[in-house]
Write a protein that holds these residues in place. Structure first.
Motif, PDB file in Angstrom:
ATOM      1  N   THR A 259       0.938  -1.051  -0.147  1.00  0.00           N
ATOM      2  CA  THR A 259      -0.417   0.286   0.119  1.00  0.00           C
ATOM      3  C   THR A 259       1.073   1.256  -0.040  1.00  0.00           C
ATOM      4  O   THR A 259       0.454   2.175  -0.322  1.00  0.00           O
ATOM      5  CB  THR A 259      -1.145  -0.468   1.371  1.00  0.00           C
ATOM      6  OG1 THR A 259      -1.888  -1.031   1.392  1.00  0.00           O
ATOM      7  CG2 THR A 259      -1.774   1.360   0.962  1.00  0.00           C
ATOM      8  N   VAL A 260       1.523   1.487   0.441  1.00  0.00           N
ATOM      9  CA  VAL A 260       2.573   2.262   1.263  1.00  0.00           C
ATOM     10  C   VAL A 260       3.874   2.253  -0.276  1.00  0.00           C
ATOM     11  O   VAL A 260       3.396   3.422  -0.967  1.00  0.00           O
ATOM     12  CB  VAL A 260       4.158   2.366   2.026  1.00  0.00           C
ATOM     13  CG1 VAL A 260       5.238   3.168   2.154  1.00  0.00           C
ATOM     14  CG2 VAL A 260       2.753   2.783   3.122  1.00  0.00           C
ATOM     15  N   LEU A 261       3.838   1.264  -1.473  1.00  0.00           N
ATOM     16  CA  LEU A 261       5.095   1.213  -2.419  1.00  0.00           C
ATOM     17  C   LEU A 261       3.671   2.133  -3.375  1.00  0.00           C
ATOM     18  O   LEU A 261       3.386   3.306  -4.341  1.00  0.00           O
ATOM     19  CB  LEU A 261       5.464   0.060  -2.562  1.00  0.00           C
ATOM     20  CG  LEU A 261       5.869  -0.134  -2.188  1.00  0.00           C
ATOM     21  CD1 LEU A 261       6.439  -1.352  -2.361  1.00  0.00           C
ATOM     22  CD2 LEU A 261       7.381   0.812  -2.398  1.00  0.00           C
ATOM     23  N   HIS A 262       2.617   1.873  -3.222  1.00  0.00           N
ATOM     24  CA  HIS A 262       1.126   1.875  -4.053  1.00  0.00           C
ATOM     25  C   HIS A 262       1.438   3.920  -4.474  1.00  0.00           C
ATOM     26  O   HIS A 262       1.117   3.715  -5.390  1.00  0.00           O
ATOM     27  CB  HIS A 262       0.161   1.041  -4.003  1.00  0.00           C
ATOM     28  CG  HIS A 262      -0.617   1.007  -4.937  1.00  0.00           C
ATOM     29  ND1 HIS A 262      -1.932   1.563  -5.451  1.00  0.00           N
ATOM     30  CD2 HIS A 262      -0.418  -0.128  -6.014  1.00  0.00           C
ATOM     31  CE1 HIS A 262      -2.495   1.776  -6.347  1.00  0.00           C
ATOM     32  NE2 HIS A 262      -1.852   0.102  -7.108  1.00  0.00           N
ATOM     33  N   GLU A 263       0.906   3.920  -3.182  1.00  0.00           N
ATOM     34  CA  GLU A 263       1.129   5.952  -3.013  1.00  0.00           C
ATOM     35  C   GLU A 263       1.850   6.319  -3.996  1.00  0.00           C
ATOM     36  O   GLU A 263       2.235   7.266  -3.707  1.00  0.00           O
ATOM     37  CB  GLU A 263       0.918   5.210  -1.541  1.00  0.00           C
ATOM     38  CG  GLU A 263      -0.100   5.745  -0.495  1.00  0.00           C
ATOM     39  CD  GLU A 263      -1.143   6.318  -1.800  1.00  0.00           C
ATOM     40  OE1 GLU A 263      -1.916   7.646  -1.875  1.00  0.00           O
ATOM     41  OE2 GLU A 263      -2.645   5.134  -1.801  1.00  0.00           O
TER      42      GLU A 263
ATOM     43  N   GLY B 146      -1.208  -3.115 -12.785  1.00  0.00           N
ATOM     44  CA  GLY B 146      -0.421  -4.337 -13.318  1.00  0.00           C
ATOM     45  C   GLY B 146       0.696  -4.640 -12.991  1.00  0.00           C
ATOM     46  O   GLY B 146       0.854  -6.023 -12.422  1.00  0.00           O
ATOM     47  N   LEU B 147       1.573  -3.123 -12.874  1.00  0.00           N
ATOM     48  CA  LEU B 147       2.456  -3.570 -11.702  1.00  0.00           C
ATOM     49  C   LEU B 147       3.269  -4.015 -10.736  1.00  0.00           C
ATOM     50  O   LEU B 147       3.419  -4.928 -10.522  1.00  0.00           O
ATOM     51  CB  LEU B 147       3.691  -2.005 -11.645  1.00  0.00           C
ATOM     52  CG  LEU B 147       4.287  -1.207 -12.621  1.00  0.00           C
ATOM     53  CD1 LEU B 147       4.479   0.015 -12.230  1.00  0.00           C
ATOM     54  CD2 LEU B 147       5.182  -1.892 -13.533  1.00  0.00           C
ATOM     55  N   PHE B 148       2.036  -3.902  -9.728  1.00  0.00           N
ATOM     56  CA  PHE B 148       1.975  -4.376  -8.591  1.00  0.00           C
ATOM     57  C   PHE B 148       0.996  -6.789  -9.041  1.00  0.00           C
ATOM     58  O   PHE B 148       1.099  -7.161  -7.938  1.00  0.00           O
ATOM     59  CB  PHE B 148       0.842  -3.250  -7.693  1.00  0.00           C
ATOM     60  CG  PHE B 148       1.796  -3.024  -6.597  1.00  0.00           C
ATOM     61  CD1 PHE B 148       2.457  -3.397  -5.898  1.00  0.00           C
ATOM     62  CD2 PHE B 148       1.622  -1.418  -7.433  1.00  0.00           C
ATOM     63  CE1 PHE B 148       2.954  -2.389  -5.200  1.00  0.00           C
ATOM     64  CE2 PHE B 148       2.260  -0.735  -7.095  1.00  0.00           C
ATOM     65  CZ  PHE B 148       3.202  -0.972  -5.829  1.00  0.00           C
ATOM     66  N   PHE B 149       0.089  -6.159 -10.243  1.00  0.00           N
ATOM     67  CA  PHE B 149      -0.077  -7.929 -10.209  1.00  0.00           C
ATOM     68  C   PHE B 149       1.064  -8.697 -10.883  1.00  0.00           C
ATOM     69  O   PHE B 149       0.913  -9.787 -10.056  1.00  0.00           O
ATOM     70  CB  PHE B 149      -1.524  -7.582 -11.117  1.00  0.00           C
ATOM     71  CG  PHE B 149      -1.279  -9.010 -12.292  1.00  0.00           C
ATOM     72  CD1 PHE B 149      -1.943  -9.627 -11.539  1.00  0.00           C
ATOM     73  CD2 PHE B 149      -0.724  -9.610 -13.272  1.00  0.00           C
ATOM     74  CE1 PHE B 149      -2.312 -11.216 -12.112  1.00  0.00           C
ATOM     75  CE2 PHE B 149      -0.935  -9.925 -13.801  1.00  0.00           C
ATOM     76  CZ  PHE B 149      -1.651 -11.812 -12.960  1.00  0.00           C
ATOM     77  N   ILE B 150       1.884  -7.950 -11.685  1.00  0.00           N
ATOM     78  CA  ILE B 150       2.871  -9.067 -12.144  1.00  0.00           C
ATOM     79  C   ILE B 150       4.013  -8.925 -10.770  1.00  0.00           C
ATOM     80  O   ILE B 150       4.555  -9.959 -10.945  1.00  0.00           O
ATOM     81  CB  ILE B 150       4.158  -8.316 -12.302  1.00  0.00           C
ATOM     82  CG1 ILE B 150       3.032  -7.910 -14.152  1.00  0.00           C
ATOM     83  CG2 ILE B 150       5.208  -8.633 -12.957  1.00  0.00           C
ATOM     84  CD1 ILE B 150       3.776  -7.056 -15.313  1.00  0.00           C
ATOM     85  N   LEU B 151       4.267  -7.824  -9.827  1.00  0.00           N
ATOM     86  CA  LEU B 151       5.053  -8.499  -8.450  1.00  0.00           C
ATOM     87  C   LEU B 151       4.223  -9.081  -7.550  1.00  0.00           C
ATOM     88  O   LEU B 151       4.661 -10.100  -7.429  1.00  0.00           O
ATOM     89  CB  LEU B 151       4.837  -7.158  -7.761  1.00  0.00           C
ATOM     90  CG  LEU B 151       6.140  -6.503  -6.267  1.00  0.00           C
ATOM     91  CD1 LEU B 151       6.299  -5.860  -6.351  1.00  0.00           C
ATOM     92  CD2 LEU B 151       4.917  -7.202  -4.849  1.00  0.00           C
ATOM     93  N   ALA B 152       2.794  -8.909  -7.360  1.00  0.00           N
ATOM     94  CA  ALA B 152       2.301 -10.319  -7.164  1.00  0.00           C
ATOM     95  C   ALA B 152       2.795 -12.046  -7.054  1.00  0.00           C
ATOM     96  O   ALA B 152       2.484 -12.880  -7.009  1.00  0.00           O
ATOM     97  CB  ALA B 152       1.014 -10.010  -6.461  1.00  0.00           C
ATOM     98  N   PHE B 153       2.323 -11.416  -8.453  1.00  0.00           N
ATOM     99  CA  PHE B 153       2.805 -12.370  -9.345  1.00  0.00           C
ATOM    100  C   PHE B 153       3.975 -13.366  -9.079  1.00  0.00           C
ATOM    101  O   PHE B 153       4.108 -14.797  -8.996  1.00  0.00           O
ATOM    102  CB  PHE B 153       2.352 -12.680 -10.896  1.00  0.00           C
ATOM    103  CG  PHE B 153       2.563 -14.071 -11.885  1.00  0.00           C
ATOM    104  CD1 PHE B 153       1.124 -14.801 -12.112  1.00  0.00           C
ATOM    105  CD2 PHE B 153       3.300 -14.557 -12.406  1.00  0.00           C
ATOM    106  CE1 PHE B 153       1.673 -15.916 -12.603  1.00  0.00           C
ATOM    107  CE2 PHE B 153       3.668 -15.516 -12.999  1.00  0.00           C
ATOM    108  CZ  PHE B 153       2.517 -16.271 -12.928  1.00  0.00           C
TER     109      PHE B 153
END
Length: 168
Positions: free
Chosen positions: A115-119, A132-139
């Motif tokens: 969440t902090v990174l997302h902000e 999309g970036l956080f989806f790839i990170l999670a994948f």
């Protein structure tokens, strides 16, 4: 991206991440009462891989090197706490995931960091791109964790349990 307010997208993605984290915690707690199988190890990353369809939408796209960087951060940094908290035990000839008291805290900690990174990231890219970036990170994180689980499982499981069972 149509008439959708970016603030609503941001709030929606954050609430979606919280919901998913709570679901993972709930599912993981229930999973410790059932034996681990190869299918149960590989279904989450396979199911998650369908999310790559989001990149059909032009607004979600970004440079390849961003995707590689996000995947590597997920693979090398975010997967590590999950791998450290995943242990298996043998009971009655079957392999079970041990309950980890720290798993829920690790997942919530990862969510807080995300969440902090997302902000921070949202200051530089659009909401769909950061999603999309956080989806790839999670994948990357999930895939590495599941590869780890598979290797651990195959070391413990008897040879006949390593062969995927077909439905008959």
């Amino acid at each position: 991206m149509g008439n959708i307010n970016p603030s609503l997208l941001h709030v929606g993605s954050t609430l979606g991440a919280v919901f998913m984290a709570l679901m993972v915690i709930f599912i993981r707690l229930k999973a410790s009462s059932r034996p681990v199988t190869i299918r149960k190890i590989w279904i989450p990353p396979l199911g998650m891989s369908t999310g790559f369809a989001m990149f059909v939408v032009p607004e979600v796209r970004f440079p390849w090197w961003w995707a590689v960087l996000a995947f590597l951060i997920g693979w090398f940094i975010f997967a590590y706490p999950l791998m450290r908290s995943t242990k298996f035990e043998e009971r009655e000839g079957q392999i079970y995931a041990q309950r980890s008291k720290s798993f829920a805290f690790i997942l919530l900690g990862l969510l807080l960091i995300r969440t902090v990174l997302h902000e921070f990231i949202n200051q530089y890219v659009s909401v769909p791109q950061s999603g999309g970036l956080f989806f790839i990170l999670a994948f990357g994180m999930i895939l590495h964790w599941r590869v780890f689980m598979y290797k651990r499982y195959t070391l413990m499981a008897p040879p006949e349990a390593r062969i995927p069972q077909t439905r008959g």
